[in-house]
Design an enzyme around this catalytic site. Structure first.
Site, mmCIF file in Angstrom:
data_model
loop_
_atom_site.group_PDB
_atom_site.id
_atom_site.type_symbol
_atom_site.label_atom_id
_atom_site.label_comp_id
_atom_site.label_asym_id
_atom_site.label_seq_id
_atom_site.Cartn_x
_atom_site.Cartn_y
_atom_site.Cartn_z
ATOM 1 N N ASP A 1 13.956 6.535 -13.605
ATOM 2 C CA ASP A 1 14.932 5.439 -13.686
ATOM 3 C C ASP A 1 16.285 5.985 -14.140
ATOM 4 O O ASP A 1 17.332 5.598 -13.633
ATOM 5 C CB ASP A 1 14.419 4.383 -14.667
ATOM 6 N N HIS B 1 9.192 0.989 -18.400
ATOM 7 C CA HIS B 1 9.341 1.439 -17.015
ATOM 8 C C HIS B 1 8.797 0.320 -16.125
ATOM 9 O O HIS B 1 7.640 0.333 -15.711
ATOM 10 C CB HIS B 1 8.568 2.738 -16.771
HETATM 11 P P1 NAI Z 1 -1.981 8.528 -5.603
HETATM 12 O O1 NAI Z 1 -2.850 7.340 -5.367
HETATM 13 O O2 NAI Z 1 -1.463 9.313 -4.454
HETATM 14 O O3 NAI Z 1 -2.731 9.550 -6.566
HETATM 15 C C1 NAI Z 1 -3.397 9.142 -7.721
HETATM 16 C C2 NAI Z 1 -4.493 10.153 -7.992
HETATM 17 O O4 NAI Z 1 -5.073 9.806 -9.259
HETATM 18 C C3 NAI Z 1 -5.601 10.155 -6.960
HETATM 19 O O5 NAI Z 1 -5.879 11.480 -6.559
HETATM 20 C C4 NAI Z 1 -6.767 9.536 -7.723
HETATM 21 O O6 NAI Z 1 -8.031 10.029 -7.281
HETATM 22 C C5 NAI Z 1 -6.456 9.987 -9.138
HETATM 23 N N1 NAI Z 1 -7.139 9.246 -10.207
HETATM 24 C C6 NAI Z 1 -7.465 7.931 -10.238
HETATM 25 N N2 NAI Z 1 -8.146 7.657 -11.359
HETATM 26 C C7 NAI Z 1 -8.246 8.805 -12.061
HETATM 27 C C8 NAI Z 1 -8.858 9.179 -13.286
HETATM 28 N N3 NAI Z 1 -9.514 8.282 -14.026
HETATM 29 N N4 NAI Z 1 -8.757 10.464 -13.686
HETATM 30 C C9 NAI Z 1 -8.126 11.381 -12.940
HETATM 31 N N5 NAI Z 1 -7.551 11.096 -11.769
HETATM 32 C C10 NAI Z 1 -7.608 9.837 -11.329
HETATM 33 O O7 NAI Z 1 -0.788 7.978 -6.534
HETATM 34 P P2 NAI Z 1 0.621 8.659 -6.833
HETATM 35 O O8 NAI Z 1 1.588 8.224 -5.815
HETATM 36 O O9 NAI Z 1 0.428 10.108 -7.077
HETATM 37 O O10 NAI Z 1 1.029 7.887 -8.186
HETATM 38 C C11 NAI Z 1 0.315 8.072 -9.391
HETATM 39 C C12 NAI Z 1 0.782 7.071 -10.435
HETATM 40 O O11 NAI Z 1 2.143 7.283 -10.776
HETATM 41 C C13 NAI Z 1 0.696 5.598 -10.013
HETATM 42 O O12 NAI Z 1 0.176 4.855 -11.105
HETATM 43 C C14 NAI Z 1 2.140 5.217 -9.786
HETATM 44 O O13 NAI Z 1 2.350 3.830 -9.990
HETATM 45 C C15 NAI Z 1 2.813 6.037 -10.854
HETATM 46 N N6 NAI Z 1 4.259 6.240 -10.702
HETATM 47 C C16 NAI Z 1 5.034 6.230 -11.844
HETATM 48 C C17 NAI Z 1 6.391 6.426 -11.793
HETATM 49 C C18 NAI Z 1 7.220 6.404 -13.050
HETATM 50 O O14 NAI Z 1 8.453 6.475 -12.918
HETATM 51 N N7 NAI Z 1 6.676 6.322 -14.255
HETATM 52 C C19 NAI Z 1 7.054 6.646 -10.509
HETATM 53 C C20 NAI Z 1 6.180 6.683 -9.367
HETATM 54 C C21 NAI Z 1 4.822 6.481 -9.481
#
Ligand code: NAI
Length: 326
Positions: free
Chosen positions: A159, A187
């Protein structure tokens, strides 16, 4: 060469993981003289995909990458680790209310908090990226009673970076001219990007724009940028999120520049009247591997109201998972 440090990344097989791991291994996060051991944690069904990522990391022959551990066991993933980037989280499914999302993630982050408490270095630096990031960080922190709560942080650097570019573009400058940006609070769409304290080429940013643009465009564009990217790309921001995670950890570990500061979701000590113990984004300076909340930042009536609204949302999130907090 320095002794290698251990860096745990959860959700390592996901899209942010794919944009993140190669940069950690190249030295972008902790410096070009710091060898790393990557400890990659994901869930059991993602282990094949994770092996593929491991093979690609090996194929880069990164001089700083000493070893790679892949696991679906949090106790292995957090063993002796120095840095943890908690990216993996449960996304919102169809028909899922915010409360359901909070609860599903509370289950994940309480397990990981405990595993950090029992296995990691007591000086671990934790960054939570997985949403809802601030409250997930709170849950992990509360489940790790033997670790200083200051070691748990949440990411608002994306952000912060988004806001830097928006004001640079508006004023016809580049991000190199922008300093002292602050994202206050959660966030989420209630976050408050503050232009009153931000400077562009040393001048007050708010004096360079009109209030109508600030309230009607700048604030909503920064708050809604995540949704705009999902709409355009058909997937949520990944490379920019990974970049922000690198920036956050690098600032924390290696320090911030001069009088400038960065935005970090950190354990509130009551600064600016924000409820103690919430993970709230403040302006922070970092030195010697430690952060401190910048004091004496000017808060007018407008800012006060926005800061209170995002604090209120964080209190409500905390209350929704209260029964799961030790
Ligand atoms: P994605 O769905 O591509 O990857 C998430 C991964 O986490 C998957 O490989 C899944 O198997 C794994 N996962 C799920 N539960 C788990 C657990 N208990 N232990 C270990 N691994 C686990 O999602 P992406 O795009 O990589 O995003 C990840 C997170 O980041 C989402 O929650 C998204 O909302 C968040 N995010 C946060 C931002 C921020 O500015 N704080 C910005 C963009 C995304």
């Amino acid at each position: 060469m320095k002794t290698p440090v251990r860096v745990t990344v959860t959700g390592a097989a996901g899209q942010i993981g794919y944009a993140l791991l190669f940069r950690i291994a190249s030295g972008a996060m902790l410096g070009e003289d710091q060898p790393v051991i990557l400890q990659l944690l994901d869930i059991t069904p993602a282990m094949d995909a994770l092996q593929g990522v491991k093979m690609e990391l090996e194929d880069c022959a990164f001089p700083l990458l000493n070893d790679i551990v892949c696991t679906d066991d949090p106790n292995v993933g957090f063993k002796d680790t120095d840095y943890a980037l908690l990216v993996g989280a449960r996304p919102r499914g169809p028909g899922m209310e915010r409360k359901d999302l909070l609860e599903a993630n509370a289950a994940i982050f309480s397990v990981q908090g405990k595993a950090i408490n029992d296995n990691a270095s007591k000086n671990i630096k934790v960054l939570v990226v997985g949403n809802p990031a601030n409250t997930n960080a709170l849950i992990a922190q509360r489940n790790a009673p033997d670790i200083d709560p200051r070691n748990f942080t949440a990411m608002t650097r994306l952000d912060h970076n988004r806001a830097m570019t928006q004001i640079a573009q508006k004023t016809g400058k580049t991000v190199n001219d922008v300093t002292n940006m602050t994202i206050w609070g959660n966030h989420s769409a209630t976050q408050y990007p503050d232009l009153f304290n931000c400077k562009v080429s040393g001048e007050s940013a708010i004096s360079l724009v009109d209030q109508e643009w600030y309230e009607g465009e700048f604030i909503p564009v920064v708050q809604q940028r995540g949704a705009a990217i999902i709409k355009a790309r058909g997937a949520s921001s990944a490379a920019s999120a990974a970049n922000a995670a690198i920036d956050h950890m690098r600032s924390w570990a290696l320090g911030t520049e001069g009088d400038d500061w960065v935005s970090m979701g950190v354990y509130s000590d009551g600064s600016y009247g924000i409820t103690e113990g919430l993970i709230y984004s403040f302006p922070c300076r970092c030195q010697n591997g430690d952060w401190s909340i910048v004091q004496g930042v000017e808060i007018g009536e407008f800012s006060q109201a926005k800061m209170a609204a995002t604090e209120q949302e964080l209190s409500e999130e905390r209350d929704a998972v209260q029964h799961l907090l030790p």
